[in-house]
Write an enzyme that holds these catalytic residues in place. Structure first.
Site, short mmCIF file in Angstrom:
data_model
loop_
_atom_site.label_atom_id
_atom_site.label_comp_id
_atom_site.label_asym_id
_atom_site.label_seq_id
_atom_site.Cartn_x
_atom_site.Cartn_y
_atom_site.Cartn_z
N TYR A 11 0.83 -1.21 0.00
CA TYR A 11 0.00 0.00 0.00
C TYR A 11 0.87 1.27 0.00
O TYR A 11 0.35 2.37 0.05
CB TYR A 11 -0.93 0.01 1.21
CG TYR A 11 -1.84 -1.19 1.26
CD1 TYR A 11 -2.95 -1.26 0.43
CD2 TYR A 11 -1.58 -2.25 2.11
CE1 TYR A 11 -3.78 -2.37 0.44
CE2 TYR A 11 -2.40 -3.36 2.13
CZ TYR A 11 -3.50 -3.42 1.30
OH TYR A 11 -4.31 -4.52 1.32
N TYR A 69 -11.49 -1.41 -0.61
CA TYR A 69 -11.61 -0.92 0.78
C TYR A 69 -10.31 -0.28 1.24
O TYR A 69 -10.27 0.34 2.30
CB TYR A 69 -11.99 -2.08 1.72
CG TYR A 69 -10.83 -2.91 2.20
CD1 TYR A 69 -10.25 -3.88 1.39
CD2 TYR A 69 -10.29 -2.72 3.47
CE1 TYR A 69 -9.17 -4.63 1.83
CE2 TYR A 69 -9.22 -3.47 3.92
CZ TYR A 69 -8.66 -4.42 3.09
OH TYR A 69 -7.59 -5.16 3.52
N ARG A 70 -9.23 -0.38 0.45
CA ARG A 70 -7.90 0.06 0.89
C ARG A 70 -7.02 -0.05 -0.34
O ARG A 70 -7.23 -0.95 -1.16
CB ARG A 70 -7.44 -0.94 1.95
CG ARG A 70 -6.08 -0.75 2.55
CD ARG A 70 -5.86 -1.88 3.53
NE ARG A 70 -4.62 -1.75 4.26
CZ ARG A 70 -4.14 -2.67 5.10
NH1 ARG A 70 -4.80 -3.79 5.31
NH2 ARG A 70 -3.03 -2.49 5.75
#
Ligand code: ADP
Length: 517
Positions: free
Chosen positions: A91, A465-466
Site C-alpha cells: 500500500y 476498501y484500501r
C-alpha cells in the site's frame, strides 16, 4: 496518473524547518541524509521508486513531542506523513504520497501503557508491534489473545487504522479500537469516547461516549495523528476446534460463500473466514518456476498437478471455533450439516485445549511473517499488490466477479490468485498479484491490470476498501454518488481540521485546499 503539483519549500526554508524539528525531538531523531530518506521509500513501488521519496523523517518519542512537531510543521509549512511501524507493504509502506513531506515516524513510541486482563483490553502507543504485544502477553502469562494479520511485522494501531483484518473473532481490527488519543493537525490534543472526560475510568471500555462517535473518523483518514489507542483483546478461550476442507471445483465458491455467510450471520462461526484458491496456499511453500517455466498464465493442467501434489482443493477453507469444547462440537455438527448437501468432501479437525502449546496459527493470534514468502513466487526481487473490492456476501456476486478477475489476470499474463474474506454481510475479494519489481514489462502489465480491474469493478458497484498510494485518487474517484459528495464532505472536514494542509496530503484521495486545483 500524474502526481499533483506540490508546494515546495526553498532549501533555506527546509533547513530552518529541520533545525526547528531538532529543537523539538533532538538532533538524532531528525533524519535527512540520503540514506535515511531512502530507508522510508516504498519497497514495492509501482512507478519510479523515488516518486514517493520523503524529504526526511522526524521521530518523536512522546505525544507532547508529536504536538510540538505538528505545530512546527504548520509554522514551516511542511507536511507530515504519520506512520506507526511503516510496514504497510503493498500500500506504500512507510512512504508518503508527496515528495514534499517528512515522515512522522512513531515507531519509538512503543509503550504498552496498560493491559487489563479482566476487562480484556490494552492501551497502546502506535509503535507497539504484534510481536511485542504477543511476547508481553505470553511472558506475563496474561490470558488474552491478540488478533494478528497474515504478515504481522506491523503495529496493532497502524494496522487497525488502515482497516486491516485477520481470521480471528476480533479480526475486524478497526472495530476493536476503543478510545483514541489524537493530536489534531493544528497540534491540539483530543481524546475520543469516554476519554473526553478527564477522569473517566472507561476511556477504553465504551464504544460511544456522548455526542458523535469519532473514533473511526481517524481511521484511513488524514485528520490527525493517533498517539494512543485502546484495543480490545480476546480472552483466551477454553478450547478451539479447527476444521479444514478442500473443495475441488471453481464453482464450489457459489454455495460456499452463501453457506459461510449464513453460518457467520447466525453466529455459528465467530470469525470472518477466508476462502483461498490453491495458488494462495502454494505460493507460500514454493516458487512458480518449480511448476512452470512459461511466461503466460499457468495452464489449468499445471494447477491440477499442483493441487494433487500439495493435497489442495481449488478452494480451501479453514474455520476455527472458539469456546467450550462441548459448544464447539455442537457448532461443528451444524457446519458439517450445512456443507453436506453440497459436497461429499469432509472436514479434518484438530482440537486445542487451554494449557496445550499454541497451534502456531493466525487463528490463535500468533504473529508471523511466513505468508510474506509468497512474494518470491515470480522470482527476482518480489513484491505484491492487492486489488480488494467489497461486494455483497452472495455466492452469485462472488462467482461472477471471480470469473471476471481471473480472465483479466490471465489476459494480462498473471496467474489467478485470490481469496474471499467472508464478513457478516459483505465479502472482500482479495486478488493478490505477485510481481518482480525489477521487470519493467511485468510492472507495466500489472498497472494496466489494476486499472482494468478498477474500471470493471466500478461498473458493478464494487470498489476497493484500501489501496496503494498510486491508486488512492483513482479508487476515491469510484466512490461517485451524487457528484462525489463523499469526497467533497471529506475535503470539507479536512479543511476545517487542517487549515495548513499539514497531515498526510492526498491520503485516501483526500487533498487539503492548498493542493487542490
Ligand atoms: P504498520 O503499523 O502496519 O506498519 P503503518 O505504520 O505503515 O502500519 O501505517 C499504515 C498507514 O496508516 C500509514 O501510512 C498512515 O497513513 C496511517 N497511520 C499509521 N499510524 C498512524 C497514526 N498513529 N496516526 C495516524 N495515521 C497513522
Amino acid at each position: 496518473m500524474a502526481p499533483r503539483p506540490q508546494p515546495r519549500l526553498s532549501a533555506a526554508a527546509f533547513d530552518r524547518a529541520v533545525k526547528a524539528f531538532e529543537g523539538a525531538v533532538g538532533k538524532d531523531w531528525v533524519l535527512v541524509s540520503d540514506a535515511d530518506r531512502d530507508s522510508y521509500l516504498d519497497v514495492y513501488p509501482l512507478d519510479q521508486p523515488r516518486r514517493h521519496l520523503p524529504m526526511g523523517a522526524v521521530a518523536p518519542a512522546t505525544a507532547a513531542e508529536v504536538q510540538a512537531v505538528v505545530r512546527l510543521a504548520n509554522q514551516h509549512k511542511i507536511p507530515l506523513w504519520p506512520i506507526s511501524r511503516g510496514k504497510n507493504y503493498g500500500y506504500g509502506g512507510s512512504a508518503p504520497m508527496t515528495t514534499d513531506a517528512m515522515v512522522l515516524d512513531l515507531s519509538r513510541m512503543k509503550r504498552i501503557i496498560e493491559v487489563d486482563p479482566t476487562l480484556a483490553y490494552a492501551a497502546l502507543e502506535p509503535g507497539v508491534g504484534f510481536f511485542d504485544m504477543f511476547e508481553h502477553l505470553q511472558s506475563n502469562k496474561i490470558p488474552l489473545w491478540i488478533s494478528a494479520p497474515g504478515n504481522s511485522w506491523g503495529s496493532l494501531i497502524g494496522n487497525a487504522l488502515e482497516h486491516g483484518n485477520a481470521g480471528t473473532p476480533y479480526g475486524d481490527h478497526a472495530t476493536r479500537l476503543c478510545g483514541l488519543e489524537v493530536v489534531l493537525p493544528t497540534g491540539e490534543m483530543v481524546r475520543t469516547g469516554m476519554g473526553a472526560m478527564a477522569n473517566s475510568p472507561s476511556f477504553h471500555l465504551a464504544r460511544h461516549g456522548y455526542g458523535p462517535t469519532l473514533d473511526l473518523m481517524f481511521t484511513q483518514s488524514n485528520y490527525g495523528v493517533v498517539t494512543r489507542a485502546g484495543m480490545w483483546l480476546m480472552p483466551e478461550p477454553p478450547s478451539t476446534l479447527t476444521m479444514q476442507i478442500e473443495l475441488p471445483n471453481q464453482n464450489d465458491v457459489i454455495w460456499l460463500v452463501d453457506v459461510l455467510a449464513r453460518l457467520r450471520l447466525d453466529g455459528v462461526i465467530q470469525q470472518n473466514p477466508t476462502i483461498r484458491n490453491f495458488l494462495r496456499v502454494a505460493a507460500i511453500q514454493s516458487q512458480r518456476s518449480e511448476w512452470y517455466q512459461g511466461d503466460g498464465p499457468m495452464p489449468e493442467e499445471v494447477g491440477r498437478a499442483m493441487r494433487e501434489k500439495l493435497g489442495l482443493g481449488w478452494w480451501n477453507v479453514a474455520l476455527t471455533l472458539y469456546g467450550h469444547e462441548e459448544a464447539n462440537a455442537v457448532h461443528a455438527k451444524v457446519i458439517e450439516a450445512a456443507f453436506r448437501p453440497h459436497t461429499d468432501r469432509s472436514f479434518t479437525r484438530s482440537i486445542w485445549r487451554k494449557g496445550d502449546p499454541l497451534e502456531k496459527s493466525g487463528h490463535q493470534g500468533i504473529p508471523s511473517v511466513r505468508p510474506l514468502g509468497a512474494v518470491n513466487w515470480r522470482g527476482g526481487r518480489g513484491a505484491h499488490i492487492g486489488f480488494s473490492p467489497v461486494m455483497p456476501a452472495s455466492g452469485k456476486h462472488a462467482y461472477d466477479w471471480f470469473l471476471k478477475a481471473k480472465a483479466l489476470m490471465e489476459q494480462h499474463g498473471f496467474d489467478y490468485y485470490g481469496a474471499f474474506n467472508v464478513q457478516e454481510r459483505n465479502i472482500t475479494k482479495v486478488t493478490l498479484i505477485y510481481y518482480d519489481r525489477d521487470d519493467e514489462a511485468m510492472v507495466a502489465r500489472l498497472k494496466a491490470l489494476f486499472q482494468a480491474m478498477m474500471a470493471e469493478a466500478a461498473k458493478l458497484g464494487y470498489a476497493e476498501y484500501r489501496t496503494h498510494l498510486d491508486f488512492m485518487d483513482g479508487v476515491m474517484d469510484t466512490y461517485d454518488y451524487n457528484g462525489h459528495a463523499f469526497r467533497k464532505l471529506s475535503e470539507k472536514i479536512k479543511d476545517a481540521l487542517d487549515p495548513g494542509g499539514i497531515i498526510a496530503p492526498g491520503k485516501q484521495g483526500i487533498w487539503p485546499k492548498r493542493y487542490r486545483a
